[in-house]
Design an enzyme around this catalytic site. Structure first.
Site, PDB file in Angstrom:
ATOM      1  N   ASP A  22     -13.393  18.116   6.998  1.00  0.00           N
ATOM      2  CA  ASP A  22     -12.799  18.861   8.034  1.00  0.00           C
ATOM      3  C   ASP A  22     -12.694  20.345   7.331  1.00  0.00           C
ATOM      4  O   ASP A  22     -13.148  20.328   6.366  1.00  0.00           O
ATOM      5  CB  ASP A  22     -11.519  18.282   8.440  1.00  0.00           C
ATOM      6  CG  ASP A  22     -11.079  18.584   9.954  1.00  0.00           C
ATOM      7  OD1 ASP A  22     -11.740  19.955  10.508  1.00  0.00           O
ATOM      8  OD2 ASP A  22     -10.420  17.888  10.487  1.00  0.00           O
ATOM      9  N   GLY A  68     -18.767  23.832  14.092  1.00  0.00           N
ATOM     10  CA  GLY A  68     -19.867  24.684  14.475  1.00  0.00           C
ATOM     11  C   GLY A  68     -20.117  26.026  13.899  1.00  0.00           C
ATOM     12  O   GLY A  68     -20.864  26.842  14.389  1.00  0.00           O
ATOM     13  N   ASP A  85     -12.943  20.497  19.231  1.00  0.00           N
ATOM     14  CA  ASP A  85     -12.534  19.381  19.335  1.00  0.00           C
ATOM     15  C   ASP A  85     -12.847  19.023  20.955  1.00  0.00           C
ATOM     16  O   ASP A  85     -12.406  19.867  21.816  1.00  0.00           O
ATOM     17  CB  ASP A  85     -11.038  18.993  19.253  1.00  0.00           C
ATOM     18  CG  ASP A  85     -10.939  18.992  17.745  1.00  0.00           C
ATOM     19  OD1 ASP A  85     -11.537  19.396  17.024  1.00  0.00           O
ATOM     20  OD2 ASP A  85      -9.745  18.501  17.164  1.00  0.00           O
TER      21      ASP A  85
HETATM   22  C1  GLA Z   1      -9.689  18.122  13.598  1.00  0.00           C
HETATM   23  C2  GLA Z   1     -10.929  17.463  13.777  1.00  0.00           C
HETATM   24  C3  GLA Z   1     -10.568  16.249  14.639  1.00  0.00           C
HETATM   25  C4  GLA Z   1      -9.642  15.392  13.754  1.00  0.00           C
HETATM   26  C5  GLA Z   1      -8.192  16.087  13.508  1.00  0.00           C
HETATM   27  C6  GLA Z   1      -7.528  15.471  12.521  1.00  0.00           C
HETATM   28  O1  GLA Z   1      -9.034  18.703  14.754  1.00  0.00           O
HETATM   29  O2  GLA Z   1     -11.922  18.200  14.454  1.00  0.00           O
HETATM   30  O3  GLA Z   1     -11.868  15.460  14.893  1.00  0.00           O
HETATM   31  O4  GLA Z   1     -10.226  15.089  12.625  1.00  0.00           O
HETATM   32  O5  GLA Z   1      -8.647  17.524  12.825  1.00  0.00           O
HETATM   33  O6  GLA Z   1      -6.448  16.203  12.015  1.00  0.00           O
END
Ligand code: GLA
Length: 684
Positions: A431, A474, A495
């Site tokens: 992430d 992205g 997300d």
């Molecule tokens: C981000 C990611 C999600 C998830 C959360 C976890 O928002 O984009 O897919 O992994 O973190 O905290």
């Protein structure tokens, strides 16, 4: 203090309400939109809707020493409204009426708070799948427009606001002074309109069908594990002709294990036999440097369980994937997302009242990352997953903390990568969260790529095949460089959780990056969220997802057309026959897993409809006729638009039914938010 006007209005409403009660059967009653349950409103972005009521106009007295809280207001072209709903756009509100609602009235426009000076939106009102009213484009600064729409006979109503600009930032727009007049039942908001959950796909045959990828990448010398996804009655016997000698097949379970062979391509024929018949399927093993030669498939815990995930739930997920047959159509990875490490203890962390079993030191004295008490033994967990022939996924961030505030990998990247491999993980999601504290937002692209490049090269050198998934939403056009830094897949946007009403927009945006989609390199528009999912905005417990059955089919159709990784991220303990049917149609999955790795091309796009086409390895085409609008439409897929010629044999992929030969076009009625998914081959 209430203003005199407000007092008069309140008195009028009180009288209206008082007089309406005994006369409900013969006189129209009236209800403000703001008095209905607006938790059902779908909206883009994370900012909650502004709900303004006259009673809320007087702000609560400010605590000593603090500035008073701002009074929520709605303002359109300088005119203030003291009642209504302002929301991020796209927004959609569904209502159920009893046919005796009389009218809907409102004043609408772009809210003056919309950050974008060019903001422009379109309001529409749909009743029983027919457009009742449409505002046309309303720009920021335009005076509030009056809406007055008769509703007699309408049972299902949609109030919708869409962006009229491209791209579609989160404009803010208002339904001000909005209310219903009704003679019967009071209008009721609902999360999704009523729609029967029809199972389109026939049950899998009792005879064997070999599913899953036809081509599979591995790295020489690494442990090899592959469960041959096969539907059909058990017991079943498997054979694999042409396997390299470093691999062995468990003929009863259909598991191939061993050590990946030296560099090379191995043309294997898989065979499955049971009392009902036999099936074969080519399976090419490519031992080299590229993993994920088809889009990875599996399950990820995030959108179901958030910070409630435990070792026991992960094990159960693996068990369910086998028991329900998901593993028999190709779902392979069982992935833990955030929340498996510790929240480093601090007063700030404690203020959020975390689960004490998830609070503790980030690392031991040697710097090894520690799991929290819900994950007592990672090695034993991955062994459980591997024992099913499945693979295990894990998550971390290049920053000091993950997005949910748990310990992450900053300055321990190599140690963590080794640890993940030693624990037995086969997939790493990396992430971005909290890395923003390390590099500023305006840092160079190279600085923002750095953590991915670093982890990518570490992962590549691990003594295990670990698929590397970049999750930085992205930024910096990651599709252009994700592969070069060692990634096999990368999220192309923020997300998708909590924004499922923008599913089509997200998909069409993702499809724009199709040029970078190829074996070992996949655009990832986020997880498949159908069936039961948790509330992404509040991390709530799973409940039925806010999509119609048609929308849930579209999710899979679009992901398959785009060759997207298919990770189901819903509650496996609530899987029902409908959800399993949507997740597990092997012909749909074949389109996703096609060895060519092409992502569909959008060949025709109108405001509501689109055509997508994808060339498949055997020369046939997958075609999607999509309707992102709110009323059903007839869509014609002309061969000239699709760039195909001659008579085509057309197959309905969801129903697994041949539709005959068409010479120049195929026409279908496509329901609202539907995708008709076809496979076409030139008729001989
Ligand atoms: C981000 C990611 C999600 C998830 C959360 C976890 O928002 O984009 O897919 O992994 O973190 O905290």
């Amino acid at each position: 203090m209430p203003t005199p006007q407000r007092s008069v209005l309140r008195l009028a409403l009180t009288l209206l309400a008082a007089s309406a009660t005994p006369l409900a059967t013969c006189a129209a009653d009236s209800v403000w939109l703001t008095d209905l349950d607006l938790t059902q409103l779908h909206f883009a972005g994370w900012r909650k809707p502004t709900i303004v009521q006259p009673s809320a106009a007087a702000p609560a007295p400010a605590p000593k020493g603090k500035a008073p809280a701002a009074t929520p207001t709605l303002k359109i072209a300088g005119r203030t409204f003291d009642r209504g709903v302002g929301t991020f756009v796209t927004s959609a509100l569904w209502l159920e009426l009893d046919g005796r609602a009389e009218r809907f009235e409102a004043m609408v426009g772009v809210d003056d708070s919309a950050a974008d000076k060019q903001a422009a939106v379109i309001f529409s009102i749909i009743g029983d799948e027919k457009k009742l009213w449409d505002s046309g484009v309303i720009a920021r600064g335009a005076a509030a427009r009056k809406v007055d729409v008769p509703l007699a006979g309408v049972r299902s109503l949609l109030l919708k606001i869409e962006c009229a600009t491209e791209p579609k930032p989160n404009h803010f727009a208002d339904w001000a002074e909005a209310r219903f007049a009704f003679a019967g039942e009071r209008p009721r908001t609902v999360r999704v309109p009523r729609e029967e959950a029809v199972i389109l796909t026939p049950a899998a045959s009792a005879a064997p069908r070999l599913n899953g990828p036809r081509v599979y990448g591995c790295r020489p010398g690494n442990p090899f594990l592959y469960r041959i996804p096969t539907t059909g009655e058990r017991p079943m016997t498997f054979a694999a002709e042409g396997l390299p000698p470093t691999l062995t097949l468990d003929a009863a379970r259909g598991l191939i294990t061993g050590t990946a062979p030296a560099r090379g391509t191995f043309a294997v024929t898989l065979r499955a036999r049971n009392a009902r018949g036999e099936a074969t399927r080519p399976f090419k093993i490519v031992s080299g440097s590229t993993l994920a030669l088809t889009p990875p498939m599996g399950w990820n815990h995030w959108y179901a369980h958030y910070n409630r995930i435990t070792d026991a739930m992960m094990r159960e997920a693996a068990d369910i994937m086998v028991r329900t047959g998901m593993a028999d159509v190709g779902y392979a990875y069982v992935s833990i997302d955030d929340c498996w490490s510790n929240i480093p203890d601090s007063p700030a962390a404690q203020a959020k009242r975390p689960d004490p079993a998830r609070v503790g030191p980030a690392r031991d004295a040697q710097g090894n990352i520690l799991t929290n008490r819900h994950f007592p033994d990672m090695r034993a967990l991955t062994e459980h997953i591997h024992a099913h022939g499945l693979k295990a996924g894990i998550y971390t961030s290049p920053g000091p903390l993950t997005c949910a505030g748990f310990a992450a990998s900053y300055e321990h990247e190599e140690q963590d990568a080794r640890q993940f491999a030693a624990w037995g993980f086969d997939f790493l999601k990396y992430d971005w969260c909290s890395y923003g504290r390390i590099v500023p937002g305006d840092a160079t692209l190279a600085a923002r790529q750095k953590p991915y490049r670093q982890m990518g090269s570490l992962v590549e050198r691990l003594p295990r095949d670990v698929v590397f998934n970049l999750c930085q939403y992205g930024h910096g056009n990651v599709w252009e460089w994700g592969e070069a830094v060692g990634g096999q897949c990368w999220r192309t946007a923020d997300d998708l959780g909590g924004h499922l009403s923008s599913l089509f927009d997200v998909a069409l945006k993702n499809a724009e990056h199709r040029a970078w989609s190829r074996p070992g390199a996949w655009n990832d528009p986020d997880y498949v969220q159908i069936g039961w999912i948790g509330d992404a905005r509040g991390g709530g417990e799973p409940q039925p997802c806010p999509m119609t059955p048609t929308g849930q089919y579209s999710f899979m159709s679009l992901w398959a057309l785009m060759a997207a990784p298919i990770f189901y991220s819903g509650d496996l303990t609530h899987l029902d026959a409908f959800t399993l049917n949507v997740l597990c149609n092997p012909e749909v999955i074949d389109i996703d897993q096609d060895p060519l790795g092409e992502s569909a091309r959008v060949v025709k796009l109108t405001r509501d409809t689109f055509l997508m086409i994808k060339t498949l390895d055997d020369g046939s085409k997958a075609v999607g006729l999509g309707n992102r609008g709110d009323v059903p439409v007839e869509i014609t897929a002309k061969w000239s638009d699709l760039d195909v010629t001659g008579p085509q044999r057309v197959r309905d992929v969801w129903r697994q039914r041949d539709l005959g030969v068409s010479d120049t076009a195929y026409r279908a009625r496509v329901p609202r938010h539907g995708v008709v998914l076809l496979r076409m081959a030139t008729a001989k």
